[in-house]
Design an enzyme around this catalytic site. Structure first.
Site, PDB file in Angstrom:
ATOM      1  N   TYR A 148       0.821  -1.211   0.000  1.00  0.00           N
ATOM      2  CA  TYR A 148       0.000   0.000   0.000  1.00  0.00           C
ATOM      3  C   TYR A 148       0.859   1.267   0.000  1.00  0.00           C
ATOM      4  O   TYR A 148       0.439   2.305  -0.485  1.00  0.00           O
ATOM      5  CB  TYR A 148      -0.900   0.037   1.245  1.00  0.00           C
ATOM      6  N   LYS A 194       2.897 -15.334   1.849  1.00  0.00           N
ATOM      7  CA  LYS A 194       3.053 -16.034   0.569  1.00  0.00           C
ATOM      8  C   LYS A 194       4.548 -16.331   0.422  1.00  0.00           C
ATOM      9  O   LYS A 194       5.197 -15.963  -0.567  1.00  0.00           O
ATOM     10  CB  LYS A 194       2.504 -15.144  -0.560  1.00  0.00           C
ATOM     11  N   ASP A 226      -3.370 -18.022  -0.028  1.00  0.00           N
ATOM     12  CA  ASP A 226      -4.410 -18.676  -0.845  1.00  0.00           C
ATOM     13  C   ASP A 226      -5.120 -19.755  -0.026  1.00  0.00           C
ATOM     14  O   ASP A 226      -6.355 -19.867  -0.034  1.00  0.00           O
ATOM     15  CB  ASP A 226      -3.835 -19.231  -2.155  1.00  0.00           C
ATOM     16  N   ASP A 250      -6.445  -6.908   3.835  1.00  0.00           N
ATOM     17  CA  ASP A 250      -7.566  -6.232   3.176  1.00  0.00           C
ATOM     18  C   ASP A 250      -8.494  -7.284   2.577  1.00  0.00           C
ATOM     19  O   ASP A 250      -9.717  -7.241   2.762  1.00  0.00           O
ATOM     20  CB  ASP A 250      -7.023  -5.308   2.078  1.00  0.00           C
ATOM     21  N   ASP A 254     -12.372  -8.976   4.225  1.00  0.00           N
ATOM     22  CA  ASP A 254     -13.658  -8.958   3.522  1.00  0.00           C
ATOM     23  C   ASP A 254     -14.274 -10.355   3.484  1.00  0.00           C
ATOM     24  O   ASP A 254     -15.480 -10.518   3.644  1.00  0.00           O
ATOM     25  CB  ASP A 254     -13.507  -8.423   2.086  1.00  0.00           C
TER      26      ASP A 254
HETATM   27  C1  IPM Z   1     -10.465  -1.165   3.849  1.00  0.00           C
HETATM   28  C2  IPM Z   1     -10.700  -0.506   2.508  1.00  0.00           C
HETATM   29  C3  IPM Z   1      -9.554   0.443   2.247  1.00  0.00           C
HETATM   30  C4  IPM Z   1      -8.290  -0.387   2.138  1.00  0.00           C
HETATM   31  C5  IPM Z   1      -9.728   1.344   1.021  1.00  0.00           C
HETATM   32  C6  IPM Z   1     -11.016   2.116   1.079  1.00  0.00           C
HETATM   33  C7  IPM Z   1      -8.554   2.266   0.834  1.00  0.00           C
HETATM   34  O1  IPM Z   1     -10.870  -1.455   1.515  1.00  0.00           O
HETATM   35  O2  IPM Z   1     -10.356  -0.429   4.848  1.00  0.00           O
HETATM   36  O3  IPM Z   1     -10.409  -2.383   3.892  1.00  0.00           O
HETATM   37  O4  IPM Z   1      -7.984  -0.935   1.072  1.00  0.00           O
HETATM   38  O5  IPM Z   1      -7.590  -0.476   3.139  1.00  0.00           O
HETATM   39 MG    MG Z   2     -10.952  -3.453   2.251  1.00  0.00          MG
END
Ligand code: IPM
Ligand code: MG
Length: 372
Positions: A148, A194, A226, A250, A254
């Site tokens: 990042y 990884k 993975d 990240d 999710d």
């Molecule tokens: C998160 C989001 C952020 C990230 C974006 C909005 C920059 O996806 O907080 O997970 O990638 O960190």
């Molecule tokens: Mg995110």
């Protein structure tokens, strides 16, 4: 009867941001005020713009004033940033850039995202009940390093490039955090990397194992990213603390979020040595903004994390969490978690119910003795 210490004053900077950000922040503030009244602490609020709305007004998604306000705070609460309106802007002017800059500037290297199953919602997940029941883990994501922020970065007509880099110090401090957090839980850390392909991951793995020597009571294992993505869906119960880098975290957070039923339920805390920021994991959801349809529970659970981590008010955090559970048990649902036979409610109705339950639980428990 009074609880807590009335001399305690905390300054909280509110950054509602874009889309549903202001609606869920509004819900969060009502819960903060309820806690303040019941636990006898003073909260001082200061609101600032961030993201697309800041760009509209000031030509930048994060002004120096907003940043300074955060430097002067005890905790920052953020709603959400972004929206289709600002997607075509150059990188550094996108609403997301403000969030990244804020994380870096405040040194928020630890991101905590709990994946917790609420019993009342067990049927709203796409996964089977048997797979989910008893799942309770956190994704501990390194938040201020890795690809990042690595340089060089860029693209031209023929090529695009980024750099995934970690320093010893960056890996050490997040690893320490993971082991410490695990000590307060089931004492199991899975470090996700990884290392079969990336040198930076081999380095990460080496350092994590070095740091582990200081925490012999915690069990450490390694997993390729993975495989981890697959294991979270296959058997989420196996995890306690997942320690991982910025990009992998990240993605995995999710996945972890979705198994719980809705991203609308997931809180997060981003913590550094001096500052802390709390935000729901969900985005700005421009499609439902301004319609009172947003689920405030992720924001409200983020408030619980704030009282827990920033203000050491574990009891307040527990009561908020329990109030959320009771609200769900009473079948209150915003549309994202709605199922047949439940009551479809607005953001404000859901918030009211949480606050009522908070007061109810507080009064029940106040019959006994409890301290902060
Ligand atoms: C998160 C989001 C952020 C990230 C974006 C909005 C920059 O996806 O907080 O997970 O990638 O960190
Ligand atoms: Mg995110």
């Amino acid at each position: 009867m009074s609880y807590g210490n009335p001399c305690l004053r905390h300054k909280i900077v509110l950054l509602p941001g874009d889309g549903i950000g202001s609606e869920v922040t509004n819900a969060a503030v009502q819960v903060m005020k309820t806690v303040a009244e019941n636990f006898n602490v003073t909260l001082k609020f200061e609101e600032r713009l961030i993201g697309g709305c800041s760009y509209e007004k000031f030509g930048t998604p994060l002004t120096d004033e907003t940043l300074q306000a955060c430097y002067d705070s005890d905790a920052v609460f953020l709603g959400a940033v972004g929206g289709p309106k600002w997607e075509a802007l150059p990188h550094q002017l996108k609403p997301e850039a403000a969030l990244l800059k804020l994380r870096k500037a405040l040194g928020l290297y630890t991101n905590i995202r709990p994946a917790k199953i609420y019993n009342a919602l067990i049927n709203s997940s796409t996964l089977k009940k048997e797979v989910l029941q008893g799942t309770d883990f956190i994704v501990l994501r390194e938040l201020t390093g890795g690809i990042y922020f690595g340089n060089p970065r860029g693209f031209d007509k023929e090529r695009g490039w980024n750099t995934m880099e970690y320093t010893r110090e960056e890996v050490e401090r997040i690893a320490r955090m993971a082991f410490k957090i695990a000590q307060g839980r089931r004492k199991k850390v899975v470090s996700v990397d990884k290392a079969n392909v990336l040198e930076v991951s081999q380095f990460w793995r080496n350092i994590v194992h070095e740091v582990h020597k200081d925490y012999p009571d915690v069990e450490l294992s390694d997993m390729y990213v993975d495989n981890a993505a697959m294991q979270i869906v296959r058997n989420p119960k196996q995890f306690d603390v997942i320690l991982t880098s910025n990009l992998f975290g990240d993605i995995l957070s999710d996945i972890a979020g979705m198994i719980t039923g809705s991203l609308g339920m997931l809180p997060s805390a981003s913590i550094g040595n001096k500052y802390a920021l709390y935000e729901p994991v969900h985005g700005s959801a421009p499609d439902i903004a301004g319609q009172s349809k947003a689920n405030p529970l992720a924001a409200i659970s983020s408030v619980a994390m704030m009282f827990n981590y920033s203000f050491q008010m574990q009891k307040a955090a527990e009561v908020i969490e329990e109030a959320v559970e009771r609200t769900l048990a009473k079948s209150y649902r915003t549309q994202d978690i709605y199922s047949d036979g439940c009551s479809l409610v607005t953001t404000q109705q859901m918030t009211n119910c949480v606050i009522e339950n908070f007061n109810e639980i507080f009064n029940e428990q106040a019959l006994g003795v409890f301290t902060l």
